[in-house]
Design a protein around this motif. Sequence first.
Motif, PDB file in Angstrom:
ATOM      1  N   HIS A 160       9.219  -1.204   8.392  1.00  0.00           N
ATOM      2  CA  HIS A 160       8.725  -1.797   7.481  1.00  0.00           C
ATOM      3  C   HIS A 160       6.909  -1.949   8.114  1.00  0.00           C
ATOM      4  O   HIS A 160       5.902  -1.584   8.020  1.00  0.00           O
ATOM      5  CB  HIS A 160       9.067  -2.641   6.755  1.00  0.00           C
ATOM      6  CG  HIS A 160       9.381  -2.802   5.411  1.00  0.00           C
ATOM      7  ND1 HIS A 160      11.263  -1.742   5.663  1.00  0.00           N
ATOM      8  CD2 HIS A 160       9.729  -2.158   3.808  1.00  0.00           C
ATOM      9  CE1 HIS A 160      11.504  -1.753   4.620  1.00  0.00           C
ATOM     10  NE2 HIS A 160      10.749  -1.932   3.597  1.00  0.00           N
ATOM     11  N   LEU A 161       7.454  -3.134   9.565  1.00  0.00           N
ATOM     12  CA  LEU A 161       6.215  -3.056  10.304  1.00  0.00           C
ATOM     13  C   LEU A 161       5.162  -2.028  10.803  1.00  0.00           C
ATOM     14  O   LEU A 161       4.422  -2.004  10.774  1.00  0.00           O
ATOM     15  CB  LEU A 161       6.669  -4.339  11.366  1.00  0.00           C
ATOM     16  CG  LEU A 161       5.983  -4.371  12.156  1.00  0.00           C
ATOM     17  CD1 LEU A 161       5.023  -5.862  11.001  1.00  0.00           C
ATOM     18  CD2 LEU A 161       6.157  -5.892  13.555  1.00  0.00           C
ATOM     19  N   LEU A 194       0.764   1.420  11.213  1.00  0.00           N
ATOM     20  CA  LEU A 194      -0.064   3.271  10.597  1.00  0.00           C
ATOM     21  C   LEU A 194      -0.820   2.906   9.417  1.00  0.00           C
ATOM     22  O   LEU A 194      -1.509   3.533   9.828  1.00  0.00           O
ATOM     23  CB  LEU A 194       0.964   4.615  10.479  1.00  0.00           C
ATOM     24  CG  LEU A 194       1.972   4.098  12.109  1.00  0.00           C
ATOM     25  CD1 LEU A 194       3.244   5.370  11.715  1.00  0.00           C
ATOM     26  CD2 LEU A 194       1.083   4.637  12.997  1.00  0.00           C
ATOM     27  N   GLY A 195      -0.190   2.421   8.499  1.00  0.00           N
ATOM     28  CA  GLY A 195      -1.334   2.264   7.425  1.00  0.00           C
ATOM     29  C   GLY A 195      -2.628   1.985   7.145  1.00  0.00           C
ATOM     30  O   GLY A 195      -3.578   1.888   6.414  1.00  0.00           O
ATOM     31  N   ASN A 196      -2.818   0.264   8.133  1.00  0.00           N
ATOM     32  CA  ASN A 196      -3.296  -0.589   8.262  1.00  0.00           C
ATOM     33  C   ASN A 196      -4.549   0.663   9.053  1.00  0.00           C
ATOM     34  O   ASN A 196      -5.445   0.065   8.966  1.00  0.00           O
ATOM     35  CB  ASN A 196      -3.592  -1.784   8.900  1.00  0.00           C
ATOM     36  CG  ASN A 196      -2.664  -2.879   7.551  1.00  0.00           C
ATOM     37  OD1 ASN A 196      -2.793  -2.486   6.209  1.00  0.00           O
ATOM     38  ND2 ASN A 196      -1.883  -2.938   8.107  1.00  0.00           N
ATOM     39  N   THR A 197      -3.934   1.098   9.783  1.00  0.00           N
ATOM     40  CA  THR A 197      -4.984   1.942  10.927  1.00  0.00           C
ATOM     41  C   THR A 197      -5.700   3.286  10.369  1.00  0.00           C
ATOM     42  O   THR A 197      -6.657   4.093  10.578  1.00  0.00           O
ATOM     43  CB  THR A 197      -4.562   2.241  12.313  1.00  0.00           C
ATOM     44  OG1 THR A 197      -3.535   2.967  11.386  1.00  0.00           O
ATOM     45  CG2 THR A 197      -3.697   0.965  13.023  1.00  0.00           C
ATOM     46  N   GLY A 198      -5.129   3.897   9.388  1.00  0.00           N
ATOM     47  CA  GLY A 198      -5.754   5.000   8.532  1.00  0.00           C
ATOM     48  C   GLY A 198      -7.270   4.313   7.891  1.00  0.00           C
ATOM     49  O   GLY A 198      -8.118   5.307   8.538  1.00  0.00           O
ATOM     50  N   PRO A 199      -8.096   3.551   7.731  1.00  0.00           N
ATOM     51  CA  PRO A 199      -9.243   3.546   7.419  1.00  0.00           C
ATOM     52  C   PRO A 199     -10.144   3.578   8.320  1.00  0.00           C
ATOM     53  O   PRO A 199     -11.203   4.175   8.116  1.00  0.00           O
ATOM     54  CB  PRO A 199      -9.752   2.308   6.579  1.00  0.00           C
ATOM     55  CG  PRO A 199      -7.924   1.838   6.178  1.00  0.00           C
ATOM     56  CD  PRO A 199      -7.227   2.508   6.731  1.00  0.00           C
ATOM     57  N   THR A 250      -4.738  13.988   8.791  1.00  0.00           N
ATOM     58  CA  THR A 250      -3.420  14.447   8.545  1.00  0.00           C
ATOM     59  C   THR A 250      -2.159  14.292   9.304  1.00  0.00           C
ATOM     60  O   THR A 250      -0.556  14.720   8.435  1.00  0.00           O
ATOM     61  CB  THR A 250      -3.766  15.915   8.209  1.00  0.00           C
ATOM     62  OG1 THR A 250      -4.984  16.610   7.679  1.00  0.00           O
ATOM     63  CG2 THR A 250      -2.975  16.537   8.053  1.00  0.00           C
ATOM     64  N   ILE A 251      -2.684  13.712  10.572  1.00  0.00           N
ATOM     65  CA  ILE A 251      -1.444  13.819  11.548  1.00  0.00           C
ATOM     66  C   ILE A 251      -1.035  12.220  11.098  1.00  0.00           C
ATOM     67  O   ILE A 251       0.156  12.064  11.204  1.00  0.00           O
ATOM     68  CB  ILE A 251      -1.860  13.402  13.424  1.00  0.00           C
ATOM     69  CG1 ILE A 251      -2.524  14.946  13.022  1.00  0.00           C
ATOM     70  CG2 ILE A 251      -0.834  12.944  13.915  1.00  0.00           C
ATOM     71  CD1 ILE A 251      -3.332  14.895  14.465  1.00  0.00           C
ATOM     72  N   LEU A 252      -1.849  11.746  10.495  1.00  0.00           N
ATOM     73  CA  LEU A 252      -1.576  10.245  10.482  1.00  0.00           C
ATOM     74  C   LEU A 252      -0.370  10.266   8.667  1.00  0.00           C
ATOM     75  O   LEU A 252       1.396   9.450   9.160  1.00  0.00           O
ATOM     76  CB  LEU A 252      -2.813   9.195  10.142  1.00  0.00           C
ATOM     77  CG  LEU A 252      -1.900   7.692   9.506  1.00  0.00           C
ATOM     78  CD1 LEU A 252      -1.020   6.854  10.653  1.00  0.00           C
ATOM     79  CD2 LEU A 252      -3.624   7.156   9.126  1.00  0.00           C
ATOM     80  N   LEU A 253      -0.317  11.079   7.976  1.00  0.00           N
ATOM     81  CA  LEU A 253       0.094  11.062   7.077  1.00  0.00           C
ATOM     82  C   LEU A 253       1.482  11.824   6.719  1.00  0.00           C
ATOM     83  O   LEU A 253       2.469  11.245   6.655  1.00  0.00           O
ATOM     84  CB  LEU A 253      -0.739  12.144   5.915  1.00  0.00           C
ATOM     85  CG  LEU A 253      -1.396  11.098   4.624  1.00  0.00           C
ATOM     86  CD1 LEU A 253      -2.555  12.118   4.133  1.00  0.00           C
ATOM     87  CD2 LEU A 253      -1.350  10.427   3.998  1.00  0.00           C
ATOM     88  N   VAL A 254       2.133  12.813   7.934  1.00  0.00           N
ATOM     89  CA  VAL A 254       3.345  13.269   8.137  1.00  0.00           C
ATOM     90  C   VAL A 254       3.703  13.049   9.169  1.00  0.00           C
ATOM     91  O   VAL A 254       4.917  12.360   8.598  1.00  0.00           O
ATOM     92  CB  VAL A 254       2.278  15.260   9.036  1.00  0.00           C
ATOM     93  CG1 VAL A 254       3.504  15.240   9.515  1.00  0.00           C
ATOM     94  CG2 VAL A 254       1.973  15.743   8.800  1.00  0.00           C
TER      95      VAL A 254
END
Length: 225
Positions: A170-171, A176-181, A189-193
């Motif tokens: 979860h961490l 990774l989700g927080n670095t998206g914006p 796209t790479i992040l989503l995969v």
Amino acid sequence: MMTNLFSVFDPSSSILNLSINWLSTFLGLLLIPSIYWLMPSRYNLIWNNILLTLHQEFKTLLGTQGHKGSTFLFISLFSFIVFNNFMGLFPYIFTSTSHLTLTLTLALPLWISFMVYGWINHTQHMFAHLVPQGTPAILMPFMVCIETISNIIRPGTLAVRLSANMIAGHLLLTLLGNTGPSMPNSIITILLVTQIALLILESAVAIIQSYVFAVLSTLYSSEVN
């Protein structure tokens, strides 16, 4: 202002100063009423097959000395943990199994009850477990100390194994989700995969960790019979 990295796991939702995040622990109960349908659903058939398989496996682990019906305790334990692990994968649902408060509450009473039952009803058998067969006489005092320590830390290892595995995945998903914006569109796209792959991995971990917890509890129970 800088916040703690693990603050995402804190139960922060509250009404009238009462934490309501722990209510997510009971979300698994919403999946149970389908069992009482006249015509069983596909989910019901799959879940029954899983429970029958677990029943046979736990029955084999407990052996002939195990009490009748004791497998249902460990099947219920598996169901409770796997529901909570899966619910924690959904957004904005509190993962209760990532807290030692819950995992220790599950592991400690089980271990204490096994120890009390074993030492009262099978005292000689419990003493025999402290010295493995074939141990030289000079090493027996050391083996007793080692086996006693390994026995005492069992509930801690059960609890920490479950919570640590749930926290780790979860961490990573949160970081990774927080670095998206802040990322350019070409890397999104790479992040989503990567996030989808991690989510599939976490789904497998949710099942494996609940299975490991239930199997180890069954093995600890079989040792005191």
